[in-house]
Every structure is written in structure tokens, then in C-alpha cells.
Design a protein around this motif. Sequence first.
Motif, PDB file in Angstrom:
ATOM      1  N   ILE A   1       0.903  -1.265  -0.061  1.00 15.89           N
ATOM      2  CA  ILE A   1      -0.191  -0.024   0.222  1.00 15.89           C
ATOM      3  C   ILE A   1       1.089   1.330   0.160  1.00 15.89           C
ATOM      4  CG2 ILE A   1      -1.727   1.499   1.295  1.00 15.89           C
ATOM      5  CD1 ILE A   1      -2.644  -1.291   2.321  1.00 15.89           C
ATOM      6  N   ALA A   2       1.793   1.193   0.809  1.00 18.08           N
ATOM      7  CA  ALA A   2       2.744   2.531   1.048  1.00 18.08           C
ATOM      8  C   ALA A   2       3.338   2.736  -0.197  1.00 18.08           C
ATOM      9  CB  ALA A   2       3.905   2.083   2.096  1.00 18.08           C
ATOM     10  N   SER A   3       3.781   1.740  -1.019  1.00 19.95           N
ATOM     11  CA  SER A   3       4.656   1.677  -2.285  1.00 19.95           C
ATOM     12  C   SER A   3       3.523   2.124  -3.426  1.00 19.95           C
ATOM     13  CB  SER A   3       5.014   0.505  -2.841  1.00 19.95           C
ATOM     14  OG  SER A   3       6.150   0.008  -2.106  1.00 19.95           O
ATOM     15  N   LYS A   4       2.339   1.855  -3.378  1.00 19.50           N
ATOM     16  CA  LYS A   4       1.229   2.336  -4.453  1.00 19.50           C
ATOM     17  C   LYS A   4       1.097   3.846  -4.082  1.00 19.50           C
ATOM     18  CE  LYS A   4      -0.901  -1.980  -5.590  1.00 19.50           C
ATOM     19  NZ  LYS A   4      -1.928  -2.617  -5.697  1.00 19.50           N
ATOM     20  N   MET A   5       0.909   4.086  -2.885  1.00 20.49           N
ATOM     21  CA  MET A   5       0.505   5.380  -2.527  1.00 20.49           C
ATOM     22  C   MET A   5       1.808   6.477  -3.032  1.00 20.49           C
ATOM     23  SD  MET A   5      -0.986   4.959   1.237  1.00 20.49           S
ATOM     24  CE  MET A   5      -1.096   6.810   1.859  1.00 20.49           C
TER      25      MET A   5
END
Length: 269
Positions: A35-39
Motif C-alpha cells: 500500500i505504501a509503495s502504491k501511494m
Amino acid sequence: MGAMPNEVMMGELNLVWQNVFTWGSWAIVVVMLVIASKMGVKQKTPFYVLACVAAGLGAFIEPLYDVAFDLWFYDVHNGVAGAMYSHFTAFGIVQPNWSHSGYIILYATACLYAGKMIYEGRMTTKLLFMIWLAEISASCVFEMIGTGMGVYTYYGPYVLRLWNYPLVIGVLEGTQVIIFTVLAVQLWRRVSGHAGLLGLIVLFPMTMLGANAGLGGPIIVALHLSEAEFSQGLIWAGTLLTIALCVIAVKGAALFLPSAPLAVEQRSS
């Protein structure tokens, strides 16, 4: 006080719940990092991933916390030591490798769901206090399971325990989340390039030890008074004073909340 009872050192580690804490928490971290990477890709910033990395690396200072707050991770099963999935020992306290995943979950999650709101100046004091209460509740649930199911314990003479878990610890952890998240976003808003966000790795241990050893100073001292000076009344006083200091700290952190989007602030300066 502070002396560790022998029955605590020889406490039985629940292997089933060790597996739950280990594999369950690391599975959650994998999801968080995705999730952090996509954000980060969407917003063109490594802030979210580095916030997780900073919290994970911060777990290497956990032994300092353990000594201060009388925390012991069980390592004995059926009378034999070495049952814990561990990677190092410090101050005689064996450290579980899930402490890193636990740190990421407890201390970095707010950066993912509240970081952008703070960055854009949309966070209010009221909402910040609601997040504080939510983080305290999450901490209590996580640690009540750990202390209640035989994974670790807080052996000091605490008051206000919830299923073996001292409430004051949850308040301190929730406060650390607020302080780290607000200051992390302030760093994010001030650095000119992605490399500057590596400062999060330094910021985390500063806020972790500052919040817990600073705001938690009253309860830490009360827990470790000599036998001649110790009293349950002082434990109560240290607990309530620590909680009061946490409330003040969260109110103070609210003063550092941006009140407008960064572009608006730059145009007006």
C-alpha cells in the motif's frame, strides 16, 4: 523495585501465539508496504515506505524500552530456553524478530492513513485526538493479546491493568504515534528532495525515546524506586502524571499541524 522475579524469567512461551505474532504481523507489514509503495508512486514520494522502514529499524532500540518499562519476552517452553524466534539479545533480554513488524504496524500505520491529510493542512485538533484514542485502542488490543496469551509480560508493579496490560503503556504508545506522525510530515513538507526523507530514520528513535522516556519518566522512576522508597501511591501518581503529560503532548503536537496546503503557505510567505 525493578528486580525481575525468577518466575517471570522462567515464564512459559505460548508457541502458538508466537507463530501468530510472527507470521501474522509480518503478513500485515507486507500488505502495508504494498500500500505504501502504491501511494508513494501515485504521489511521487518515498515518504510512506520510509516511514515504515524508520519504524522497523527503530525496533533495534527495543531493549532500552524493555529495561525502562519492565518488559520481558518469554523464551522458555517446557523448561527449555531458546524457544523464541530471536535475532539478538541485549541487557539479558532476548528479542523476538516480530518486534520489527510490530513497530511498523503500531507506529507507522498512521503515516499511511493520516499523513497526506496532515501534509495538505486538513487535519484538525479534534481529529488528531480521535486518532490518538484510536491508536491507544489498537495498541491495547495488540498488546493485551500478547500479554494475555503468554507471549510477553510487563512484570512491574503497574496499576490500571487491562488483562495483564498496563493502560499507561498504551497511552504512551498512542502518544508516540501522534508525535512521530506529525513531525514526520513536517519533515516531509520541508525537505527539498527525496533524500531528505531519510531523516525519518533518525527522527523515529528520537521521538520514540523522547516520548517514552520523557513523558513516561514519572512512571519509569516510580517503578524503579528502592524498596524503602517504593509505595503503591507513587505508582498511581506516576501513572496519572504520565497520562496527563501525554494529553498535554498531543495538544502540543496539534499546534504543529499545518493549517493550509503547502503551495498556499509558499505563496503567502
